[in-house]
Design a protein around this motif. Sequence first.
Motif, PDB file in Angstrom:
ATOM      1  N   GLY A 141       0.814  -1.214   0.000  1.00  0.00           N
ATOM      2  CA  GLY A 141       0.000   0.000   0.000  1.00  0.00           C
ATOM      3  C   GLY A 141       0.839   1.251   0.000  1.00  0.00           C
ATOM      4  O   GLY A 141       1.749   1.400   0.830  1.00  0.00           O
ATOM      5  N   ASN A 176      -3.861   4.377  -1.253  1.00  0.00           N
ATOM      6  CA  ASN A 176      -4.964   4.264  -0.296  1.00  0.00           C
ATOM      7  C   ASN A 176      -5.500   5.599   0.201  1.00  0.00           C
ATOM      8  O   ASN A 176      -6.175   5.658   1.219  1.00  0.00           O
ATOM      9  CB  ASN A 176      -4.537   3.387   0.879  1.00  0.00           C
ATOM     10  CG  ASN A 176      -4.454   1.924   0.481  1.00  0.00           C
ATOM     11  OD1 ASN A 176      -5.379   1.377  -0.107  1.00  0.00           O
ATOM     12  ND2 ASN A 176      -3.331   1.279   0.774  1.00  0.00           N
ATOM     13  N   ALA A 185      -5.469   0.637   6.122  1.00  0.00           N
ATOM     14  CA  ALA A 185      -5.632  -0.420   5.118  1.00  0.00           C
ATOM     15  C   ALA A 185      -4.915  -1.696   5.561  1.00  0.00           C
ATOM     16  O   ALA A 185      -5.394  -2.811   5.302  1.00  0.00           O
ATOM     17  CB  ALA A 185      -5.106   0.044   3.765  1.00  0.00           C
TER      18      ALA A 185
END
Length: 302
Positions: A141, A176, A185
């Motif tokens: 991420g 994200n 996340a």
Amino acid sequence: MFRKMVFSAVSVLAMATSMAHAADLKEFRVGILGGENETDRLRNYQCLADHLKADFGFEKVSLFPAADYDGVIQGLLGGTLDFAELGASGYASVYLKDPKAVTPILTTKQTDGSTGYYSIGLALKTSGITDIKSAKGKKLGYADPDSTSGYLIPLTQIPKETGASNETFFASTQFNGGHENNILAVRDGKVDVAVDDSSGIGDFKNGFTSGTFHKVVAKGAVDPNDFVEVWRSGLIPNGPLVVRTALGDEMTAKLAAFFTELPKKDKACFEGVEGGDFTGYVPVKPDFYNVIVEARKAAIGG
């Protein structure tokens, strides 16, 4: 002699125009980067707006919390924002598009005296990931395309350890929507590793002394005991406080003095704006960010 007189007259006129513009400034517009929810950002910056209004006599100080980093970048480039604190990569983006758009004035100093921070990779302890190499085939991420620690540095530095580009080493990569969302996340299982900003000093159980991990731990959004650090970059230059260059030298100097005194004048406000335990601000020049400008130019352009 005539040529010197002409240049002198032009310089005086430019200075007078700049001073007049600053004196006529009724509204001061502050851009706030994305990275945490809007309510928190506005609450943390309200004291700053109050101090600016009182000290400079502005009729209005407006706070503009952008949804992403690019919102602030475009506001500075377009002249719709007067001030912001940028990450190093965000500043590089502005500089590459227009090197005269903003003037960096100050940066933060960590409690250990350094003027840098780290990009760290965080994973859940239950994931079994212990270092970045053991994250092969997992989901990575990122925070924001204009983030230094949340994109540029991991994009260029993680491959040096894994021996492969992030796109091929990991099963997938995704943005994200900011630093806080990136950590959440991981917490929620949407990604396996999240890269974010951190001072990298102090206790892990406190989320270190500053950075997004520190912020989300401090407000109880995550339990640090659930996480493990699996990667850390080299030292990254702390991002700059920048002023729209068109405001002129006099206003820029006054703003630099104002922010330099803020930690002494209102420590709680300073800590709220910066989101952690810093010792204060120190002067910074554009060349402090040369390495980041070159890295961004080579990796992702402006």
